[in-house]
Design a protein around this motif. Structure first.
Motif, PDB file in Angstrom:
ATOM      1  N   LEU A 239      41.852  40.775  30.141  1.00  0.00           N
ATOM      2  CA  LEU A 239      43.122  40.816  30.877  1.00  0.00           C
ATOM      3  C   LEU A 239      44.275  40.299  30.026  1.00  0.00           C
ATOM      4  O   LEU A 239      45.389  40.842  30.040  1.00  0.00           O
ATOM      5  CB  LEU A 239      43.018  39.999  32.160  1.00  0.00           C
ATOM      6  CG  LEU A 239      42.243  40.622  33.314  1.00  0.00           C
ATOM      7  CD1 LEU A 239      41.913  39.570  34.368  1.00  0.00           C
ATOM      8  CD2 LEU A 239      43.029  41.767  33.950  1.00  0.00           C
ATOM      9  N   ILE A 240      44.006  39.230  29.268  1.00  0.00           N
ATOM     10  CA  ILE A 240      45.061  38.598  28.483  1.00  0.00           C
ATOM     11  C   ILE A 240      45.411  39.412  27.242  1.00  0.00           C
ATOM     12  O   ILE A 240      46.584  39.581  26.894  1.00  0.00           O
ATOM     13  CB  ILE A 240      44.637  37.164  28.072  1.00  0.00           C
ATOM     14  CG1 ILE A 240      44.532  36.268  29.315  1.00  0.00           C
ATOM     15  CG2 ILE A 240      45.631  36.568  27.076  1.00  0.00           C
ATOM     16  CD1 ILE A 240      43.926  34.914  29.028  1.00  0.00           C
ATOM     17  N   ARG A 263      37.452  40.856  44.196  1.00  0.00           N
ATOM     18  CA  ARG A 263      37.065  39.822  45.161  1.00  0.00           C
ATOM     19  C   ARG A 263      36.470  38.604  44.450  1.00  0.00           C
ATOM     20  O   ARG A 263      36.829  37.460  44.757  1.00  0.00           O
ATOM     21  CB  ARG A 263      36.047  40.380  46.157  1.00  0.00           C
ATOM     22  CG  ARG A 263      36.623  41.301  47.205  1.00  0.00           C
ATOM     23  CD  ARG A 263      35.662  41.494  48.363  1.00  0.00           C
ATOM     24  NE  ARG A 263      34.335  41.961  47.914  1.00  0.00           N
ATOM     25  CZ  ARG A 263      34.006  43.243  47.772  1.00  0.00           C
ATOM     26  NH1 ARG A 263      34.919  44.194  48.030  1.00  0.00           N
ATOM     27  NH2 ARG A 263      32.805  43.595  47.377  1.00  0.00           N
ATOM     28  N   ALA A 264      35.589  38.845  43.502  1.00  0.00           N
ATOM     29  CA  ALA A 264      34.943  37.739  42.788  1.00  0.00           C
ATOM     30  C   ALA A 264      35.959  36.960  41.957  1.00  0.00           C
ATOM     31  O   ALA A 264      35.928  35.725  41.910  1.00  0.00           O
ATOM     32  CB  ALA A 264      33.837  38.287  41.890  1.00  0.00           C
ATOM     33  N   PHE A 265      36.890  37.673  41.323  1.00  0.00           N
ATOM     34  CA  PHE A 265      37.894  37.024  40.477  1.00  0.00           C
ATOM     35  C   PHE A 265      38.813  36.139  41.322  1.00  0.00           C
ATOM     36  O   PHE A 265      39.081  34.981  40.965  1.00  0.00           O
ATOM     37  CB  PHE A 265      38.715  38.084  39.739  1.00  0.00           C
ATOM     38  CG  PHE A 265      39.553  37.521  38.618  1.00  0.00           C
ATOM     39  CD1 PHE A 265      39.108  37.581  37.317  1.00  0.00           C
ATOM     40  CD2 PHE A 265      40.797  36.937  38.871  1.00  0.00           C
ATOM     41  CE1 PHE A 265      39.877  37.069  36.274  1.00  0.00           C
ATOM     42  CE2 PHE A 265      41.557  36.410  37.858  1.00  0.00           C
ATOM     43  CZ  PHE A 265      41.103  36.478  36.542  1.00  0.00           C
ATOM     44  N   LYS A 266      39.276  36.694  42.462  1.00  0.00           N
ATOM     45  CA  LYS A 266      40.194  35.934  43.309  1.00  0.00           C
ATOM     46  C   LYS A 266      39.502  34.715  43.916  1.00  0.00           C
ATOM     47  O   LYS A 266      40.102  33.634  44.024  1.00  0.00           O
ATOM     48  CB  LYS A 266      40.745  36.829  44.413  1.00  0.00           C
ATOM     49  CG  LYS A 266      41.816  36.134  45.259  1.00  0.00           C
ATOM     50  CD  LYS A 266      42.440  37.095  46.254  1.00  0.00           C
ATOM     51  CE  LYS A 266      43.530  36.377  47.057  1.00  0.00           C
ATOM     52  NZ  LYS A 266      44.169  37.292  48.043  1.00  0.00           N
ATOM     53  N   LYS A 267      38.243  34.858  44.301  1.00  0.00           N
ATOM     54  CA  LYS A 267      37.502  33.740  44.879  1.00  0.00           C
ATOM     55  C   LYS A 267      37.333  32.605  43.870  1.00  0.00           C
ATOM     56  O   LYS A 267      37.440  31.425  44.208  1.00  0.00           O
ATOM     57  CB  LYS A 267      36.144  34.221  45.361  1.00  0.00           C
ATOM     58  CG  LYS A 267      35.323  33.129  46.047  1.00  0.00           C
ATOM     59  CD  LYS A 267      34.001  33.670  46.562  1.00  0.00           C
ATOM     60  CE  LYS A 267      33.187  32.569  47.246  1.00  0.00           C
ATOM     61  NZ  LYS A 267      31.889  33.074  47.753  1.00  0.00           N
ATOM     62  N   PRO A 273      43.274  39.558  39.618  1.00  0.00           N
ATOM     63  CA  PRO A 273      43.307  39.867  38.181  1.00  0.00           C
ATOM     64  C   PRO A 273      44.677  40.328  37.692  1.00  0.00           C
ATOM     65  O   PRO A 273      45.123  39.899  36.623  1.00  0.00           O
ATOM     66  CB  PRO A 273      42.264  40.985  38.044  1.00  0.00           C
ATOM     67  CG  PRO A 273      41.342  40.790  39.193  1.00  0.00           C
ATOM     68  CD  PRO A 273      42.180  40.265  40.307  1.00  0.00           C
ATOM     69  N   ASN A 274      45.362  41.155  38.481  1.00  0.00           N
ATOM     70  CA  ASN A 274      46.683  41.631  38.065  1.00  0.00           C
ATOM     71  C   ASN A 274      47.693  40.504  37.969  1.00  0.00           C
ATOM     72  O   ASN A 274      48.486  40.434  37.023  1.00  0.00           O
ATOM     73  CB  ASN A 274      47.193  42.716  39.024  1.00  0.00           C
ATOM     74  CG  ASN A 274      46.694  44.099  38.624  1.00  0.00           C
ATOM     75  OD1 ASN A 274      46.529  44.374  37.441  1.00  0.00           O
ATOM     76  ND2 ASN A 274      46.446  44.958  39.616  1.00  0.00           N
ATOM     77  N   VAL A 279      50.886  36.417  34.742  1.00  0.00           N
ATOM     78  CA  VAL A 279      51.207  35.031  34.353  1.00  0.00           C
ATOM     79  C   VAL A 279      51.182  34.900  32.838  1.00  0.00           C
ATOM     80  O   VAL A 279      52.105  34.360  32.218  1.00  0.00           O
ATOM     81  CB  VAL A 279      50.226  34.038  34.999  1.00  0.00           C
ATOM     82  CG1 VAL A 279      50.367  32.642  34.369  1.00  0.00           C
ATOM     83  CG2 VAL A 279      50.444  33.968  36.494  1.00  0.00           C
ATOM     84  N   PHE A 280      50.143  35.414  32.197  1.00  0.00           N
ATOM     85  CA  PHE A 280      50.008  35.277  30.740  1.00  0.00           C
ATOM     86  C   PHE A 280      50.948  36.225  30.012  1.00  0.00           C
ATOM     87  O   PHE A 280      51.442  35.884  28.921  1.00  0.00           O
ATOM     88  CB  PHE A 280      48.564  35.507  30.321  1.00  0.00           C
ATOM     89  CG  PHE A 280      47.700  34.305  30.539  1.00  0.00           C
ATOM     90  CD1 PHE A 280      47.545  33.363  29.532  1.00  0.00           C
ATOM     91  CD2 PHE A 280      47.080  34.088  31.762  1.00  0.00           C
ATOM     92  CE1 PHE A 280      46.776  32.234  29.728  1.00  0.00           C
ATOM     93  CE2 PHE A 280      46.302  32.971  31.977  1.00  0.00           C
ATOM     94  CZ  PHE A 280      46.137  32.041  30.962  1.00  0.00           C
TER      95      PHE A 280
END
Length: 286
Positions: A239-240, A263-267, A273-274, A279-280
């Motif tokens: 992502l970065i 779902r897993a990333f947000k939890k 993820p977006n 942010v970065f």
């Protein structure tokens, strides 16, 4: 006082003496004398004090020692480091070949005490040490054969031996630790594929139930949690550092679908993820 019973020496190469000037004695490690002995019973040396230190390398056979209050046997390809200022005794019950030398130097005693402290205090060193120090021993014995030996080379070799012996003993890996290491390696190599805890357990030849218990005991988290964490950490880097879309990232990191990945990333991170990427990306612009 030293009692040295000559019986038991079958053959010897030496003793070779090495004289040292005041500069060498004040600044370097130096050899007093050394030899290679072929021994058999009743070879025996009992020593109460000598202002020197000694290294013995067992080429073949074995030699028995009473040193620092302990009795032990040094076998082929093992070495014994002695502080001859301490009472010691060694003898042969059967044939043996031993390379040895006495040495000294102003900084030897603190180094020896450090080595003893790091390695159990007996002065016995196994093959994992001796395979490193034997070339230095041979170099020293070859050097003292010469009429004009190189004191700097000798000092370097003695210091190299002491440095090698100062390393802590190797910690043997238990079967359980080996299993965990193999499981972690399998996860790191295959997290991008559609593997499950069942697949990891099968790789280390354990039932899923037993593997899960073992993994949790050593890693303090479940194998499922570790696998998920590995995938999410890999996804963060993508992502970065790339502009790949979410669908591609989810497939590259072993998730069944982009919705499952989101779902897993947000939890785990309290952010999608977006938004994590934004942010970065914003930081890189700033």
């Amino acid at each position: 006082m030293m009692i040295h019973t000559e019986p038991g020496i079958i053959k010897r190469d030496g003793v070779y003496f090495c004289s040292s000037d005041s500069f060498t004695q004040d600044n370097l490690f130096y050899i007093l004398w050394g030899a290679v002995y072929s021994l058999d019973s009743p070879y025996r040396v009992s020593r109460s004090y000598m202002d020197a230190f000694m290294l013995q390398y067992i080429v073949s056979g074995e030699l028995n020692f009473v040193l620092r209050g302990k009795t032990f046997t040094a076998k082929a390809n093992e070495a014994v480091l002695l502080n001859c200022r301490e009472k010691n005794l060694y003898w042969a019950d059967r044939q043996a070949v031993v390379k040895w030398f006495h040495f000294n130097g102003k900084n030897t005693l603190p180094l020896l005490n450090y080595i003893y402290e790091r390695n159990g205090g007996t002065g016995l060193f196994k093959k994992n040490y001796t395979k490193k120090i034997e070339p230095y021993i041979d170099s020293i014995l070859n050097e003292i054969h010469k009429k004009d030996s190189n004191v700097f080379s000798i000092s370097h070799n003695i210091y190299s031996i002491l440095c090698e012996l100062s390393a802590p003993p190797a910690v043997l890996e238990s079967p359980a630790e080996k299993t965990i290491r193999e499981a972690l390696s399998f996860i790191q190599s295959n997290y991008s594929k559609s593997i499950s805890v069942n697949d990891i357990a099968a790789h280390v030849s354990l039932s899923t139930y037993y593997f899960t218990r073992l993994f949790s005991k050593y890693m303090h988290l479940s194998p499922h949690t570790y696998l998920l964490s590995t995938r999410l950490e890999a996804a963060k880097k993508i992502l970065i550092y790339t502009f790949e879309d979410i669908e591609t990232i989810s497939l590259r990191t072993g998730f069944q679908s982009s919705s499952h990945f989101i779902r897993a990333f947000k939890k785990a991170n309290n952010i999608t993820p977006n938004n994590f990427r934004k942010v970065f990306y914003q930081k890189s612009i700033d």
